[in-house]
Write a protein that holds these residues in place. Structure first.
Motif, PDB file in Angstrom:
ATOM      1  N   VAL A  75       1.961 -12.554 -20.476  1.00  0.00           N
ATOM      2  CA  VAL A  75       2.304 -11.413 -21.517  1.00  0.00           C
ATOM      3  C   VAL A  75       1.135 -11.219 -22.151  1.00  0.00           C
ATOM      4  CG1 VAL A  75       3.173 -13.242 -23.429  1.00  0.00           C
ATOM      5  CG2 VAL A  75       3.926 -10.859 -23.323  1.00  0.00           C
ATOM      6  N   MET A  76       0.322 -12.189 -22.454  1.00  0.00           N
ATOM      7  CA  MET A  76      -1.047 -11.844 -23.305  1.00  0.00           C
ATOM      8  C   MET A  76      -1.912 -10.976 -22.647  1.00  0.00           C
ATOM      9  SD  MET A  76      -2.150 -15.579 -24.723  1.00  0.00           S
ATOM     10  CE  MET A  76      -2.182 -16.615 -23.339  1.00  0.00           C
ATOM     11  N   ARG A  77      -1.741 -10.616 -21.562  1.00  0.00           N
ATOM     12  CA  ARG A  77      -2.432  -9.608 -20.732  1.00  0.00           C
ATOM     13  C   ARG A  77      -2.354  -8.268 -21.380  1.00  0.00           C
ATOM     14  NH1 ARG A  77       0.090  -7.683 -15.274  1.00  0.00           N
ATOM     15  NH2 ARG A  77       1.518  -6.667 -16.783  1.00  0.00           N
ATOM     16  N   ASP A  78      -1.226  -8.036 -21.948  1.00  0.00           N
ATOM     17  CA  ASP A  78      -0.642  -6.691 -22.415  1.00  0.00           C
ATOM     18  C   ASP A  78      -1.043  -6.491 -23.831  1.00  0.00           C
ATOM     19  OD1 ASP A  78      -0.321  -6.154 -19.805  1.00  0.00           O
ATOM     20  OD2 ASP A  78       1.733  -6.327 -19.745  1.00  0.00           O
ATOM     21  N   ILE A  79      -1.775  -7.195 -24.572  1.00  0.00           N
ATOM     22  CA  ILE A  79      -1.908  -7.216 -25.998  1.00  0.00           C
ATOM     23  C   ILE A  79      -2.415  -5.903 -26.225  1.00  0.00           C
ATOM     24  CG2 ILE A  79      -3.195  -8.262 -27.934  1.00  0.00           C
ATOM     25  CD1 ILE A  79      -2.508 -10.822 -26.960  1.00  0.00           C
ATOM     26  N   ASP A  80      -3.240  -5.413 -25.623  1.00  0.00           N
ATOM     27  CA  ASP A  80      -3.811  -4.143 -25.893  1.00  0.00           C
ATOM     28  C   ASP A  80      -2.779  -2.959 -25.841  1.00  0.00           C
ATOM     29  OD1 ASP A  80      -3.431  -4.318 -22.974  1.00  0.00           O
ATOM     30  OD2 ASP A  80      -4.430  -2.312 -22.757  1.00  0.00           O
ATOM     31  N   LEU A  81      -1.735  -3.034 -25.127  1.00  0.00           N
ATOM     32  CA  LEU A  81      -0.551  -2.450 -25.371  1.00  0.00           C
ATOM     33  C   LEU A  81       0.383  -2.529 -26.560  1.00  0.00           C
ATOM     34  CD1 LEU A  81       1.093  -1.897 -21.738  1.00  0.00           C
ATOM     35  CD2 LEU A  81       0.101   0.075 -23.030  1.00  0.00           C
ATOM     36  N   PHE A  82       0.349  -3.974 -26.847  1.00  0.00           N
ATOM     37  CA  PHE A  82       1.315  -4.190 -27.902  1.00  0.00           C
ATOM     38  C   PHE A  82       0.809  -3.819 -29.057  1.00  0.00           C
ATOM     39  CE2 PHE A  82       2.121  -8.047 -24.974  1.00  0.00           C
ATOM     40  CZ  PHE A  82       3.061  -7.565 -24.086  1.00  0.00           C
ATOM     41  N   VAL A  83      -0.392  -3.704 -29.381  1.00  0.00           N
ATOM     42  CA  VAL A  83      -1.015  -3.386 -30.804  1.00  0.00           C
ATOM     43  C   VAL A  83      -0.606  -1.892 -30.945  1.00  0.00           C
ATOM     44  CG1 VAL A  83      -2.558  -5.240 -30.952  1.00  0.00           C
ATOM     45  CG2 VAL A  83      -3.361  -3.184 -29.854  1.00  0.00           C
ATOM     46  N   GLY A  84      -0.433  -0.978 -30.011  1.00  0.00           N
ATOM     47  CA  GLY A  84      -0.170   0.355 -30.087  1.00  0.00           C
ATOM     48  C   GLY A  84       1.459   0.620 -30.534  1.00  0.00           C
ATOM     49  N   PHE A  85       2.398  -0.289 -30.635  1.00  0.00           N
ATOM     50  CA  PHE A  85       3.791  -0.106 -30.570  1.00  0.00           C
ATOM     51  C   PHE A  85       3.896  -0.168 -32.133  1.00  0.00           C
ATOM     52  CE2 PHE A  85       4.607  -1.396 -26.228  1.00  0.00           C
ATOM     53  CZ  PHE A  85       5.781  -0.431 -25.813  1.00  0.00           C
ATOM     54  N   GLU A  86       4.558   0.732 -32.536  1.00  0.00           N
ATOM     55  CA  GLU A  86       5.059   0.893 -33.877  1.00  0.00           C
ATOM     56  C   GLU A  86       6.348  -0.212 -34.196  1.00  0.00           C
ATOM     57  OE1 GLU A  86       6.364   4.993 -34.754  1.00  0.00           O
ATOM     58  OE2 GLU A  86       4.586   5.604 -34.382  1.00  0.00           O
ATOM     59  N   ASP A  87       7.117  -0.585 -33.135  1.00  0.00           N
ATOM     60  CA  ASP A  87       8.233  -1.431 -33.543  1.00  0.00           C
ATOM     61  C   ASP A  87       8.540  -2.326 -32.008  1.00  0.00           C
ATOM     62  OD1 ASP A  87      10.764  -2.718 -33.747  1.00  0.00           O
ATOM     63  OD2 ASP A  87      11.900  -0.904 -34.282  1.00  0.00           O
ATOM     64  N   LEU A  88       7.742  -3.713 -32.193  1.00  0.00           N
ATOM     65  CA  LEU A  88       7.798  -4.423 -31.082  1.00  0.00           C
ATOM     66  C   LEU A  88       7.883  -5.835 -31.251  1.00  0.00           C
ATOM     67  CD1 LEU A  88       6.928  -4.906 -27.956  1.00  0.00           C
ATOM     68  CD2 LEU A  88       4.874  -5.468 -29.098  1.00  0.00           C
ATOM     69  N   GLU A  89       8.960  -6.350 -30.523  1.00  0.00           N
ATOM     70  CA  GLU A  89       8.904  -7.827 -30.946  1.00  0.00           C
ATOM     71  C   GLU A  89       8.752  -8.749 -29.945  1.00  0.00           C
ATOM     72  OE1 GLU A  89      12.831  -9.198 -32.732  1.00  0.00           O
ATOM     73  OE2 GLU A  89      13.271  -7.109 -32.799  1.00  0.00           O
ATOM     74  N   ILE A  90       8.484 -10.142 -29.862  1.00  0.00           N
ATOM     75  CA  ILE A  90       8.303 -10.705 -28.585  1.00  0.00           C
ATOM     76  C   ILE A  90       8.569 -12.027 -28.670  1.00  0.00           C
ATOM     77  CG2 ILE A  90       6.487 -11.580 -26.658  1.00  0.00           C
ATOM     78  CD1 ILE A  90       4.662  -9.103 -27.174  1.00  0.00           C
ATOM     79  N   GLY A  91       9.501 -12.447 -27.674  1.00  0.00           N
ATOM     80  CA  GLY A  91      10.127 -13.842 -27.906  1.00  0.00           C
ATOM     81  C   GLY A  91       9.820 -14.698 -26.610  1.00  0.00           C
ATOM     82  N   ILE A  92       9.277 -15.852 -27.096  1.00  0.00           N
ATOM     83  CA  ILE A  92       8.913 -16.714 -26.022  1.00  0.00           C
ATOM     84  C   ILE A  92       9.834 -17.764 -25.987  1.00  0.00           C
ATOM     85  CG2 ILE A  92       7.461 -18.605 -25.252  1.00  0.00           C
ATOM     86  CD1 ILE A  92       6.155 -15.676 -25.435  1.00  0.00           C
ATOM     87  N   THR A  93      10.797 -18.048 -24.695  1.00  0.00           N
ATOM     88  CA  THR A  93      11.564 -18.910 -24.640  1.00  0.00           C
ATOM     89  C   THR A  93      10.805 -20.542 -24.604  1.00  0.00           C
ATOM     90  OG1 THR A  93      12.754 -17.490 -23.222  1.00  0.00           O
ATOM     91  CG2 THR A  93      13.513 -19.683 -23.160  1.00  0.00           C
ATOM     92  N   ILE A  94      11.469 -21.336 -25.165  1.00  0.00           N
ATOM     93  CA  ILE A  94      11.009 -22.864 -25.461  1.00  0.00           C
ATOM     94  C   ILE A  94      12.433 -23.526 -25.556  1.00  0.00           C
ATOM     95  CG2 ILE A  94       9.351 -24.570 -26.322  1.00  0.00           C
ATOM     96  CD1 ILE A  94       7.795 -22.228 -27.292  1.00  0.00           C
ATOM     97  N   THR A  95      12.535 -24.521 -24.441  1.00  0.00           N
ATOM     98  CA  THR A  95      13.938 -24.845 -24.493  1.00  0.00           C
ATOM     99  C   THR A  95      13.800 -26.349 -25.045  1.00  0.00           C
ATOM    100  OG1 THR A  95      13.474 -25.252 -22.280  1.00  0.00           O
ATOM    101  CG2 THR A  95      14.933 -23.768 -22.761  1.00  0.00           C
TER     102      THR A  95
END
Ligand code: SF4
Length: 272
Positions: free
Chosen positions: A141-161
């Motif tokens: 998912v870190m590959r796309d940080i360049d895209l994420f920073v351009g979103f006005e409304d974004l959240e990212i969840g990482i599953t850790i069980t």
């Protein structure tokens, strides 16, 4: 990856209506999931689908991936339709729906490196600024940080069980390590991205230790129990872990996580 059957699939639609009340639509760029977690509910959700019987009959969960090669093109068409409705009813009756990747696959499983379908879908969502959520176990998912920073409304969840790597290897043998998931949250947070941890399904763990690992890395936490125990009970038994299948265990873990985070002002939502 060895023993992985990959097929290219053309889809008619990209967006699926969600049955989860807070989510409007979901996008699943792949059919199947290479991570093949042994408790995965998506396994039996997909088993009765046409894609399974046509392309992957008899294959086990984790052994196949359908690559929905045109999904980003379909997404653009569907977004344009929604946009024209919004333009038509230019009042509060129509709003941009929120969209999540993914529910029955991991959008950043290894094959995404090659096909980049998740990224292509995100490019469309970023262009039209749709509220977007992502749930994954993967550092890719870190590959796309360049895209994420351009979103006005974004959240990212990482599953850790679980906090315990040996337990992780029993239940999620092909998924990324806990350490790499924690590191991923760290990097996302450093980039000012809204993050959350999805602690679900609760596996045998030290809840206090897991809370400490997540400390400072998440804006909120979701917690869910193991919902399909019958699917995994043999594994629990073989590893003398039956204690972690009981209601009292799930409640105790959820309470401990709530206690740890509420003292820090971080919201914890228990989903059971
Ligand atoms: S990563 Fe998610 S979708 Fe993939 S096998 Fe594991 S639980 Fe299922």
């Amino acid at each position: 990856m060895k023993n992985l059957t990959v097929k290219i699939i053309e889809v008619k639609n990209a967006l699926s209506k969600s049955r989860i009340s807070e989510i409007d639509y979901t996008i699943n760029p792949y059919f199947g999931c290479e991570f093949g977690c042994i408790y995965c509910y998506a396994d039996f959700m997909t088993r009765f689908s046409k894609n399974y019987s046509v392309h992957f009959p008899g294959l086990k969960w984790g052994e196949f991936v359908g690559v929905k090669i045109n999904i980003h093109e379909k997404l653009r068409e569907e977004i344009l339709k929604i946009e024209s409705k919004i333009a038509l009813f230019s009042d509060k009756r129509t709003r941009k729906p929120n969209i999540w990747l993914s529910i029955v696959t991991d959008p950043y499983q290894p094959i995404e490196k090659k096909f980049k379908l998740t990224r292509k879908c995100l490019e469309v969502l970023a262009e039209f600024q749709y509220p977007t959520g992502i749930l994954t176990r993967s550092p890719l998912v870190m590959r796309d940080i360049d895209l994420f920073v351009g979103f006005e409304d974004l959240e990212i969840g990482i599953t850790i069980t679980t906090d315990n790597e040996n337990i992780r290897k029993i239940f999620e043998p092909k998924a990324p390590s806990i350490k790499s998931r924690i590191k991923t949250l760290e990097v996302l947070k450093k980039n000012n991205i809204k993050t959350f941890a999805f602690v679900g399904p609760i596996l045998p763990m030290d809840a206090k230790k897991l809370s400490n690992l997540l400390d400072g890395l998440v804006d909120y936490v979701l917690v869910d129990r193991m919902n399909y125990i019958w699917k995994t009970e043999k594994i629990y038994k073989a590893n003398s872990l039956e204690f972690a299948t009981r209601d009292e265990y799930f409640n105790a873990v959820a309470e401990e996580i709530s206690r740890q985070f509420s003292s820090k002002g971080i919201e914890v939502e228990i989903l059971f």
